[in-house]
Design a protein around this motif. Structure first.
Motif, PDB file in Angstrom:
ATOM      1  N   ASP A  40       0.830  -1.209   0.000  1.00  0.00           N
ATOM      2  CA  ASP A  40       0.000   0.000   0.000  1.00  0.00           C
ATOM      3  C   ASP A  40       0.863   1.257   0.000  1.00  0.00           C
ATOM      4  N   SER A  41       1.932   1.251   0.795  1.00  0.00           N
ATOM      5  CA  SER A  41       2.811   2.416   0.869  1.00  0.00           C
ATOM      6  C   SER A  41       3.526   2.657  -0.451  1.00  0.00           C
ATOM      7  N   LEU A  42       4.066   1.583  -1.058  1.00  0.00           N
ATOM      8  CA  LEU A  42       4.779   1.748  -2.321  1.00  0.00           C
ATOM      9  C   LEU A  42       3.825   2.134  -3.440  1.00  0.00           C
ATOM     10  N   ALA A  43       2.614   1.588  -3.434  1.00  0.00           N
ATOM     11  CA  ALA A  43       1.630   1.942  -4.458  1.00  0.00           C
ATOM     12  C   ALA A  43       1.308   3.426  -4.404  1.00  0.00           C
ATOM     13  N   ALA A  44       1.184   3.960  -3.195  1.00  0.00           N
ATOM     14  CA  ALA A  44       0.925   5.395  -3.056  1.00  0.00           C
ATOM     15  C   ALA A  44       2.102   6.211  -3.577  1.00  0.00           C
ATOM     16  N   GLU A  45       3.306   5.746  -3.302  1.00  0.00           N
ATOM     17  CA  GLU A  45       4.511   6.452  -3.750  1.00  0.00           C
ATOM     18  C   GLU A  45       4.634   6.441  -5.277  1.00  0.00           C
ATOM     19  N   LEU A  46       4.319   5.300  -5.881  1.00  0.00           N
ATOM     20  CA  LEU A  46       4.505   5.147  -7.328  1.00  0.00           C
ATOM     21  C   LEU A  46       3.246   5.433  -8.134  1.00  0.00           C
ATOM     22  N   SER A  47       2.167   5.773  -7.447  1.00  0.00           N
ATOM     23  CA  SER A  47       0.881   6.071  -8.101  1.00  0.00           C
ATOM     24  C   SER A  47       0.407   4.892  -8.957  1.00  0.00           C
ATOM     25  N   CYS A  48       0.394   3.721  -8.336  1.00  0.00           N
ATOM     26  CA  CYS A  48      -0.071   2.531  -9.034  1.00  0.00           C
ATOM     27  C   CYS A  48      -1.026   1.762  -8.136  1.00  0.00           C
ATOM     28  N   ALA A  49      -1.546   0.664  -8.637  1.00  0.00           N
ATOM     29  CA  ALA A  49      -2.501  -0.138  -7.881  1.00  0.00           C
ATOM     30  C   ALA A  49      -1.769  -1.065  -6.904  1.00  0.00           C
ATOM     31  N   ALA A  50      -2.487  -1.442  -5.853  1.00  0.00           N
ATOM     32  CA  ALA A  50      -2.020  -2.460  -4.904  1.00  0.00           C
ATOM     33  C   ALA A  50      -3.110  -3.518  -4.818  1.00  0.00           C
ATOM     34  N   PRO A  51      -3.185  -4.408  -5.814  1.00  0.00           N
ATOM     35  CA  PRO A  51      -4.296  -5.361  -5.881  1.00  0.00           C
ATOM     36  C   PRO A  51      -4.357  -6.281  -4.662  1.00  0.00           C
ATOM     37  N   ALA A  52      -5.545  -6.761  -4.405  1.00  0.00           N
ATOM     38  CA  ALA A  52      -5.742  -7.676  -3.282  1.00  0.00           C
ATOM     39  C   ALA A  52      -5.430  -9.116  -3.660  1.00  0.00           C
ATOM     40  N   THR A  53      -5.372  -9.406  -4.970  1.00  0.00           N
ATOM     41  CA  THR A  53      -5.126 -10.783  -5.402  1.00  0.00           C
ATOM     42  C   THR A  53      -3.967 -10.847  -6.388  1.00  0.00           C
ATOM     43  N   LEU A  54      -3.339 -12.006  -6.443  1.00  0.00           N
ATOM     44  CA  LEU A  54      -2.244 -12.230  -7.381  1.00  0.00           C
ATOM     45  C   LEU A  54      -2.740 -12.255  -8.820  1.00  0.00           C
ATOM     46  N   ALA A  55      -3.920 -12.806  -9.047  1.00  0.00           N
ATOM     47  CA  ALA A  55      -4.478 -12.833 -10.394  1.00  0.00           C
ATOM     48  C   ALA A  55      -4.649 -11.421 -10.947  1.00  0.00           C
ATOM     49  N   GLU A  56      -5.014 -10.482 -10.081  1.00  0.00           N
ATOM     50  CA  GLU A  56      -5.151  -9.091 -10.512  1.00  0.00           C
ATOM     51  C   GLU A  56      -3.804  -8.494 -10.887  1.00  0.00           C
ATOM     52  N   VAL A  57      -2.751  -8.912 -10.213  1.00  0.00           N
ATOM     53  CA  VAL A  57      -1.414  -8.436 -10.564  1.00  0.00           C
ATOM     54  C   VAL A  57      -1.060  -8.892 -11.972  1.00  0.00           C
ATOM     55  N   THR A  58      -1.280 -10.159 -12.250  1.00  0.00           N
ATOM     56  CA  THR A  58      -0.997 -10.688 -13.588  1.00  0.00           C
ATOM     57  C   THR A  58      -1.790  -9.941 -14.647  1.00  0.00           C
ATOM     58  N   ALA A  59      -3.045  -9.676 -14.362  1.00  0.00           N
ATOM     59  CA  ALA A  59      -3.901  -8.979 -15.328  1.00  0.00           C
ATOM     60  C   ALA A  59      -3.429  -7.553 -15.587  1.00  0.00           C
ATOM     61  N   ALA A  60      -2.700  -6.971 -14.625  1.00  0.00           N
ATOM     62  CA  ALA A  60      -2.370  -5.548 -14.687  1.00  0.00           C
ATOM     63  C   ALA A  60      -1.115  -5.233 -15.492  1.00  0.00           C
ATOM     64  N   ALA A  61      -0.309  -6.261 -15.880  1.00  0.00           N
ATOM     65  CA  ALA A  61       0.989  -5.950 -16.469  1.00  0.00           C
ATOM     66  C   ALA A  61       1.395  -6.951 -17.535  1.00  0.00           C
ATOM     67  N   ASP A  62       2.324  -6.505 -18.386  1.00  0.00           N
ATOM     68  CA  ASP A  62       2.925  -7.387 -19.387  1.00  0.00           C
ATOM     69  C   ASP A  62       4.046  -8.232 -18.770  1.00  0.00           C
ATOM     70  N   ILE A  63       4.806  -7.607 -17.882  1.00  0.00           N
ATOM     71  CA  ILE A  63       5.934  -8.257 -17.227  1.00  0.00           C
ATOM     72  C   ILE A  63       5.720  -8.189 -15.725  1.00  0.00           C
ATOM     73  N   ILE A  64       5.854  -9.328 -15.060  1.00  0.00           N
ATOM     74  CA  ILE A  64       5.682  -9.376 -13.612  1.00  0.00           C
ATOM     75  C   ILE A  64       6.983  -9.857 -12.990  1.00  0.00           C
ATOM     76  N   PHE A  65       7.599  -8.995 -12.177  1.00  0.00           N
ATOM     77  CA  PHE A  65       8.790  -9.362 -11.419  1.00  0.00           C
ATOM     78  C   PHE A  65       8.361  -9.980 -10.095  1.00  0.00           C
ATOM     79  N   THR A  66       9.030 -11.052  -9.699  1.00  0.00           N
ATOM     80  CA  THR A  66       8.784 -11.625  -8.377  1.00  0.00           C
ATOM     81  C   THR A  66      10.089 -11.597  -7.577  1.00  0.00           C
ATOM     82  N   VAL A  67       9.981 -11.142  -6.326  1.00  0.00           N
ATOM     83  CA  VAL A  67      11.147 -11.024  -5.441  1.00  0.00           C
ATOM     84  C   VAL A  67      10.712 -11.500  -4.058  1.00  0.00           C
ATOM     85  N   VAL A  68      10.628 -12.811  -3.876  1.00  0.00           N
ATOM     86  CA  VAL A  68      10.141 -13.362  -2.617  1.00  0.00           C
ATOM     87  C   VAL A  68      11.272 -14.113  -1.908  1.00  0.00           C
TER      88      VAL A  68
END
Length: 294
Positions: A40-68
């Motif tokens: 939520d904090s980074l989304a506010a900083e970058l003016s982007c979405a902070a989806p509640a689900t992973l599927a929404e993340v995939t839908a939102a972008a062409d390239i998805i970086f994962t850093v877990v």
């Protein structure tokens, strides 16, 4: 037109990678973290979405970086029941930057193919500041054509890159890098600890080490912190234990015994058991200097 980009896992490394690409005018469309306050904090900083689900993340972008953090977390975001990154993933590219086992990278590569997507390893051998400044060193694994396709993005994040080979191969090399680094760190801590116990001036010892066969990259990065007991975390002891453990598992799979790696794993596991796992890897000196935690 630049591809849209999302991030899953926005701790210190992921967040600074996202900030870097935003500054390079890439459209960051979504960020996600299991700790909602971070996303939520980074989304506010970058003016982007902070989806509640992973599927929404995939839908939102062409390239998805994962850093877990580990194998379990990687399997969770890609194979979790009910919600995961592979839902609606056709045509997407996943760039996976976490240090996890080669086996997991291969599992994700195959599952992504079945979903009509691509998966690329981008193993990092760099620090948080390098992520922020676009100075990462990246080891890439997966299909070389996919690597070439995303190369313009990777060039904005790194000063150097090496394509290693097919799926899992970059993860193998990254585990080797961290294994050797952790062994060197443990050896340096023992050398400085013994020098201190013998009453030597540690500034002199560090200078002698730097001019002889005792020199190493960790002498430059960690020795002053070991002496001063300043272990602010850049690469945690807990992660060192995990990564050396990955290398140990690789050795077992090919019938090798690595006694130095096994000893190093034991030292970092001891740090974790003592509640020191959140310290930087330089904190291993707390086990080797007399009068400290050993």
């Amino acid at each position: 037109m630049k591809p849209t980009i999302a991030f899953v896992g926005v701790g210190k490394m992921g967040a600074n990678m996202a900030r870097r690409l935003k500054e390079c005018d890439y459209p960051i469309t979504a960020v996600y973290d299991s700790h909602r306050l971070l996303s939520d904090s980074l989304a506010a900083e970058l003016s982007c979405a902070a989806p509640a689900t992973l599927a929404e993340v995939t839908a939102a972008a062409d390239i998805i970086f994962t850093v877990v953090t580990n194998d379990e977390a990687m399997r969770g975001i890609f194979f979790g029941p009910g919600d995961n990154l592979l839902q609606g993933a056709s045509g997407k590219i996943f760039i996976n930057c976490a240090t996890v086992s080669p086996t997991v990278h291969r599992e994700i590569y195959e599952a992504a193919k079945q979903a009509g997507a691509d998966s690329l390893e981008a193993s990092m051998a760099s620090s948080i500041s390098h992520a922020r400044e676009g100075k990462l060193y990246l080891m890439l694994g997966g299909d070389e054509a996919v690597y070439q396709k995303v190369l313009p993005v990777l060039e904005n994040m790194s000063v150097n890159r090496r394509y290693i080979g097919g799926p899992g191969r970059a993860a193998e090399v990254k585990a080797l890098v961290n294994m050797v680094m952790n062994i060197n760190t443990a050896g340096l801590a023992e050398g400085l600890g013994l020098a201190a116990a013998l009453g030597h001036d540690l500034e002199m010892i560090r200078e002698v080490f730097s001019q002889t066969g005792a020199n190493s990259r960790v002498l430059e990065t960690d020795s002053a912190d070991m002496v001063a007991r300043e272990h602010d975390c850049w690469f945690s002891a807990e992660h060192a234990a995990k990564d050396s453990g990955i290398a140990g598992g690789m050795a077992e799979s090919v019938g090798l015994t690595l006694p130095l790696n096994n000893a190093t794993i034991s030292q970092y596991q001891k740090m974790v058991s003592l509640g020191l796992g959140g310290l930087d890897k330089s904190g291993i000196a707390e086990l080797t200097f007399k009068g400290r935690h050993a």
